[in-house]
Design an enzyme around this catalytic site. Structure first.
Site, mmCIF file in Angstrom:
data_model
loop_
_atom_site.group_PDB
_atom_site.id
_atom_site.type_symbol
_atom_site.label_atom_id
_atom_site.label_comp_id
_atom_site.label_asym_id
_atom_site.label_seq_id
_atom_site.Cartn_x
_atom_site.Cartn_y
_atom_site.Cartn_z
ATOM 1 N N GLU A 1 -5.225 4.477 5.829
ATOM 2 C CA GLU A 1 -5.017 4.439 4.552
ATOM 3 C C GLU A 1 -5.318 5.376 3.517
ATOM 4 O O GLU A 1 -4.562 5.838 2.696
ATOM 5 C CB GLU A 1 -5.557 3.027 3.854
ATOM 6 C CG GLU A 1 -5.292 2.422 2.652
ATOM 7 C CD GLU A 1 -6.053 1.289 2.062
ATOM 8 O OE1 GLU A 1 -5.828 0.406 2.775
ATOM 9 O OE2 GLU A 1 -6.614 1.478 1.102
ATOM 10 N N SER B 1 -10.832 0.351 3.353
ATOM 11 C CA SER B 1 -10.103 -0.132 4.597
ATOM 12 C C SER B 1 -9.679 1.229 5.304
ATOM 13 O O SER B 1 -8.886 1.877 4.113
ATOM 14 C CB SER B 1 -8.910 -1.205 4.310
ATOM 15 O OG SER B 1 -9.498 -2.263 4.027
ATOM 16 N N ARG C 1 0.588 -1.231 0.050
ATOM 17 C CA ARG C 1 0.034 -0.025 0.002
ATOM 18 C C ARG C 1 0.751 1.287 -0.097
ATOM 19 O O ARG C 1 0.465 2.425 0.665
ATOM 20 C CB ARG C 1 -0.958 0.074 1.101
ATOM 21 C CG ARG C 1 -1.900 -0.959 1.162
ATOM 22 C CD ARG C 1 -3.007 -0.999 0.236
ATOM 23 N NE ARG C 1 -3.825 -2.060 0.238
ATOM 24 C CZ ARG C 1 -3.467 -3.242 -0.243
ATOM 25 N NH1 ARG C 1 -2.360 -3.562 -0.822
ATOM 26 N NH2 ARG C 1 -4.211 -4.229 -0.127
HETATM 27 C C1 LIG Z 1 -15.641 0.182 -0.869
HETATM 28 C C2 LIG Z 1 -14.159 0.379 -1.046
HETATM 29 C C3 LIG Z 1 -13.316 -0.537 -1.199
HETATM 30 C C4 LIG Z 1 -12.034 -0.410 -1.607
HETATM 31 N N1 LIG Z 1 -11.254 -1.644 -1.694
HETATM 32 C C5 LIG Z 1 -9.867 -1.552 -1.760
HETATM 33 C C6 LIG Z 1 -8.989 -2.469 -1.857
HETATM 34 O O1 LIG Z 1 -9.534 -3.799 -1.940
HETATM 35 N N2 LIG Z 1 -7.625 -2.380 -2.005
HETATM 36 C C7 LIG Z 1 -7.308 -1.155 -2.220
HETATM 37 O O2 LIG Z 1 -6.042 -0.914 -2.359
HETATM 38 N N3 LIG Z 1 -7.882 0.028 -2.198
HETATM 39 C C8 LIG Z 1 -9.395 -0.031 -1.986
HETATM 40 N N4 LIG Z 1 -10.046 1.155 -1.710
HETATM 41 C C9 LIG Z 1 -9.357 2.425 -1.956
HETATM 42 C C10 LIG Z 1 -9.507 3.009 -3.195
HETATM 43 O O3 LIG Z 1 -10.563 2.351 -3.854
HETATM 44 C C11 LIG Z 1 -8.190 2.951 -4.101
HETATM 45 O O4 LIG Z 1 -7.181 3.587 -3.045
HETATM 46 C C12 LIG Z 1 -8.122 3.481 -5.323
HETATM 47 O O5 LIG Z 1 -7.212 3.377 -6.279
HETATM 48 C C13 LIG Z 1 -8.442 5.082 -5.113
HETATM 49 O O6 LIG Z 1 -8.771 5.547 -6.596
HETATM 50 P P1 LIG Z 1 -9.408 7.018 -6.691
HETATM 51 O O7 LIG Z 1 -9.614 7.066 -8.222
HETATM 52 O O8 LIG Z 1 -10.963 6.790 -6.362
HETATM 53 O O9 LIG Z 1 -8.432 8.035 -6.082
HETATM 54 P P2 LIG Z 1 -9.001 9.210 -5.347
HETATM 55 O O10 LIG Z 1 -9.431 8.890 -3.961
HETATM 56 O O11 LIG Z 1 -9.740 10.287 -6.014
HETATM 57 O O12 LIG Z 1 -7.388 9.940 -4.986
HETATM 58 C C14 LIG Z 1 -6.545 9.075 -3.977
HETATM 59 C C15 LIG Z 1 -5.113 9.794 -4.026
HETATM 60 O O13 LIG Z 1 -4.711 9.512 -5.223
HETATM 61 C C16 LIG Z 1 -4.380 10.849 -5.776
HETATM 62 N N5 LIG Z 1 -4.648 10.858 -7.225
HETATM 63 C C17 LIG Z 1 -5.471 10.476 -7.937
HETATM 64 N N6 LIG Z 1 -5.623 10.573 -9.183
HETATM 65 C C18 LIG Z 1 -4.446 10.732 -9.447
HETATM 66 C C19 LIG Z 1 -3.522 10.822 -10.533
HETATM 67 N N7 LIG Z 1 -3.876 10.812 -11.878
HETATM 68 N N8 LIG Z 1 -2.069 11.430 -10.419
HETATM 69 C C20 LIG Z 1 -1.776 11.848 -9.136
HETATM 70 N N9 LIG Z 1 -2.322 11.597 -7.989
HETATM 71 C C21 LIG Z 1 -3.706 11.096 -8.010
HETATM 72 C C22 LIG Z 1 -5.376 11.806 -5.091
HETATM 73 O O14 LIG Z 1 -4.762 13.503 -5.128
HETATM 74 C C23 LIG Z 1 -5.348 11.329 -3.744
HETATM 75 O O15 LIG Z 1 -4.182 11.686 -2.978
HETATM 76 C C24 LIG Z 1 -11.488 0.699 -1.449
HETATM 77 C C25 LIG Z 1 -12.259 1.991 -1.448
HETATM 78 C C26 LIG Z 1 -13.474 1.729 -1.337
HETATM 79 C C27 LIG Z 1 -14.440 2.855 -1.023
#
Ligand SMILES: Cc1cc2nc3c(=O)[nH]c(=O)nc-3n(C[C@H](O)[C@H](O)[C@H](O)COP(=O)(O)OP(=O)(O)OC[C@H]3O[C@@H](n4cnc5c(N)ncnc54)[C@H](O)[C@@H]3O)c2cc1C
Length: 354
Positions: free
Chosen positions: A346, A248, A170
Site C-alpha cells: 500500500e 497497513s 485504495r
Molecule cells: C499508523 C498509521 C495508520 C494508517 N491508517 C490508514 C488507514 O486507516 N487508511 C488509509 O487509507 N491509510 C492509512 N494510513 C496511510 C496514510 O496515513 C495515508 O495514506 C495518508 O493519506 C498519507 O498521507 P501523507 O500526507 O502522510 O502522505 P505521504 O506519505 O507524505 O505521501 C503519500 C503519497 O502521496 C503523495 N502526495 C502527498 N501529498 C501530495 C499532494 N498534495 N499532491 C500530490 N501528491 C501528494 C506523495 O508524493 C506520496 O506519493 C496509515 C498510516 C499510518 C502510519
C-alpha cells in the site's frame, strides 16, 4: 521563493523513520508557491518528491536524488456563501497541507457528517484522494466533491470532479499516473447532521453496540474508531513503537472468479468478502497469519506489529528501508507460496522496490 536546504535527512519526515538525505528540500506555504516550485523543478528536469505527512512512504536509505517539496499550505474555507451544495450538504474546501485528523475532529464538532470513521488516520488532506484513504466502512470517495490540482503534464491548474478522480479501493486516477497531478486543495461535500453515516463495518457496529446501518452521534463514532485504532497501534503515538509504521503495508487482495476458486481449493472456508462486481476481497491479515507470520514476527530490527498483522514496523526507528523491505518480501513470498496470491504494497516506495 522558499529556501532550499541541501542534504536534509528524510527519516524524521516519515512515520516509518526510514530514508536518507534529500539532495534539496524546501517547503511551500501557499498554492502559488507550491505550483511555482514544482513548475521550476520540472522546467530544470529536476526529480520532485511531494511530501505530505510521510505516513505512506518508504524512502530509500540512499535518500532522494532530487527536490523534496513539503506541502505546508493552510486554510479551511467554509464561509463562502456558495459553500452549500445544491442538496443541502456543506462544501468544505481544505488546503492540501492541513492535517487530516484535525479536519475530521472539526467536522465532528461542527456537525458535518461523512468522514467521522476516518478519524485517527495520519497525514495531510492533500494525500487523501491519492489512495482514496479509507477505514471502518468509509473512504473519501464518498465525500470528495472536487480536487484542485496542478497538472504537471500541461502546466495548468484546474478542478477535477470526483468522477474524474477515478476512485476505487485504495486507488485513484492519481495513482494510475503517479506524480502527474499535485493536489492543491480538496472540497468535501458533507451532510449537515449530528449523526454519523450509516455504520457499515461489523467491528465498529459491535463496539458501538448497534446494528449495521445504524447512525450514531458523530462524536461517538469518532471515539469508537479512535479506540479501535489505538488497540491496533494505528494512531500515531511516540510512546507506542508499534505505531512506527506506514499503516497497513499490504492491501487486501481483490481476486477475480478464477483466482478466488483456486484459493478456495487451497484454503477451504477462508474468510472472504463477496463484492457487488463479482470479485472477492480477501483479508490480507488472514493470509499473512495463516502463512506463518503471526503478530510480533521479528526479523532483525523490524517486525510485524504486535497489535496488527498488516503493519510492518521499525520499532526502534533505527532500521533502514532495506531491512523493512526484506521483511516485506519474506511475508509476500510466504503468502504466495502457501496460497498462490500475491500481496501488493500500500505505501509508496521511493527509490526502492519490493
Ligand atoms: C499508523 C498509521 C495508520 C494508517 N491508517 C490508514 C488507514 O486507516 N487508511 C488509509 O487509507 N491509510 C492509512 N494510513 C496511510 C496514510 O496515513 C495515508 O495514506 C495518508 O493519506 C498519507 O498521507 P501523507 O500526507 O502522510 O502522505 P505521504 O506519505 O507524505 O505521501 C503519500 C503519497 O502521496 C503523495 N502526495 C502527498 N501529498 C501530495 C499532494 N498534495 N499532491 C500530490 N501528491 C501528494 C506523495 O508524493 C506520496 O506519493 C496509515 C498510516 C499510518 C502510519
Amino acid at each position: 521563493m522558499a529556501d532550499r536546504l541541501a542534504g536534509v535527512p528524510l527519516a524524521p519526515y516519515t512515520t516509518l523513520r526510514t530514508g536518507g538525505p534529500a539532495r534539496a528540500f524546501t517547503q511551500a506555504r501557499t498554492q502559488d508557491e507550491l505550483v511555482a516550485i514544482v513548475a521550476e523543478a520540472d522546467h530544470e528536469g529536476e526529480p520532485v518528491l511531494v511530501l505530505g505527512g510521510g505516513s505512506n512512504l518508504v524512502v530509500s536509505d540512499g535518500g532522494f536524488d532530487g527536490l523534496v517539496v513539503r506541502v505546508a499550505t493552510r486554510g479551511v474555507d467554509v464561509t463562502a456563501p456558495n459553500s452549500v451544495a445544491g442538496d443541502g450538504r456543506a462544501l468544505v474546501t481544505v488546503q492540501a497541507g492541513e492535517d487530516w485528523d484535525a479536519l475530521v475532529a472539526r467536522c465532528v464538532a461542527e456537525g458535518w457528517s461523512g468522514v467521522e470513521c476516518l478519524s485517527g488516520i495520519p497525514g495531510l488532506v492533500g494525500s487523501t484522494p491519492i489512495q482514496n484513504v479509507g477505514a471502518y466502512g468509509q473512504d473519501v470517495s464518498q465525500t470528495v466533491a472536487a480536487v484542485r490540482v496542478y497538472d504537471r503534464a500541461t502546466g495548468e491548474v484546474g478542478d477535477l470532479t470526483a468522477a474524474e478522480c477515478g476512485f476505487a479501493y485504495r486507488h485513484s486516477a492519481f495513482k494510475h499516473d503517479p506524480g502527474r497531478h499535485m493536489v492543491l486543495a480538496v472540497t468535501y461535500a458533507l451532510e449537515r447532521s449530528p449523526l454519523s453515516g450509516p455504520v457499515a463495518y461489523k467491528e465498529l457496529a459491535a463496539r458501538l453496540g448497534v446494528e449495521i446501518g445504524a447512525r450514531v452521534p458523530l462524536a461517538d463514532a469518532r471515539e469508537a474508531v479512535l479506540e479501535l485504532r489505538r488497540g491496533k497501534g494505528m494512531v500515531l503515538d511516540p510512546d507506542d513503537p508499534d505505531t512506527r509504521s506506514a499503516g497497513s503495508f499490504f492491501t487486501n487482495p481483490v481476486l477475480g472468479p478464477e483466482e478466488a476458486a483456486a484459493l478456495a481449493l487451497r484454503a477451504p472456508g477462508h474468510p472472504r468478502w463477496d463484492m457487488p462486481d463479482g470479485t472477492v476481497k480477501i483479508p490480507a491479515a488472514w493470509l499473512i497469519e495463516n502463512a506463518g507470520f503471526p503478530k510480533g514476527y521479528e526479523k532483525g530490527r523490524v517486525r510485524i506489529s504486535t497489535k496488527h498483522t498488516l503493519a510492518l514496523t521499525n520499532p526502534s526507528g533505527e532500521a533502514g528501508a532495506a531491512e523493512l523491505l526484506a521483511l516485506a518480501r519474506e511475508v509476500r513470498d510466504g503468502v504466495h507460496e502457501k496460497f498462490g496470491v500475491w500481496l501488493v504494497n500500500e505505501p509508496v516506495l521511493v527509490g526502492v522496490s519490493l
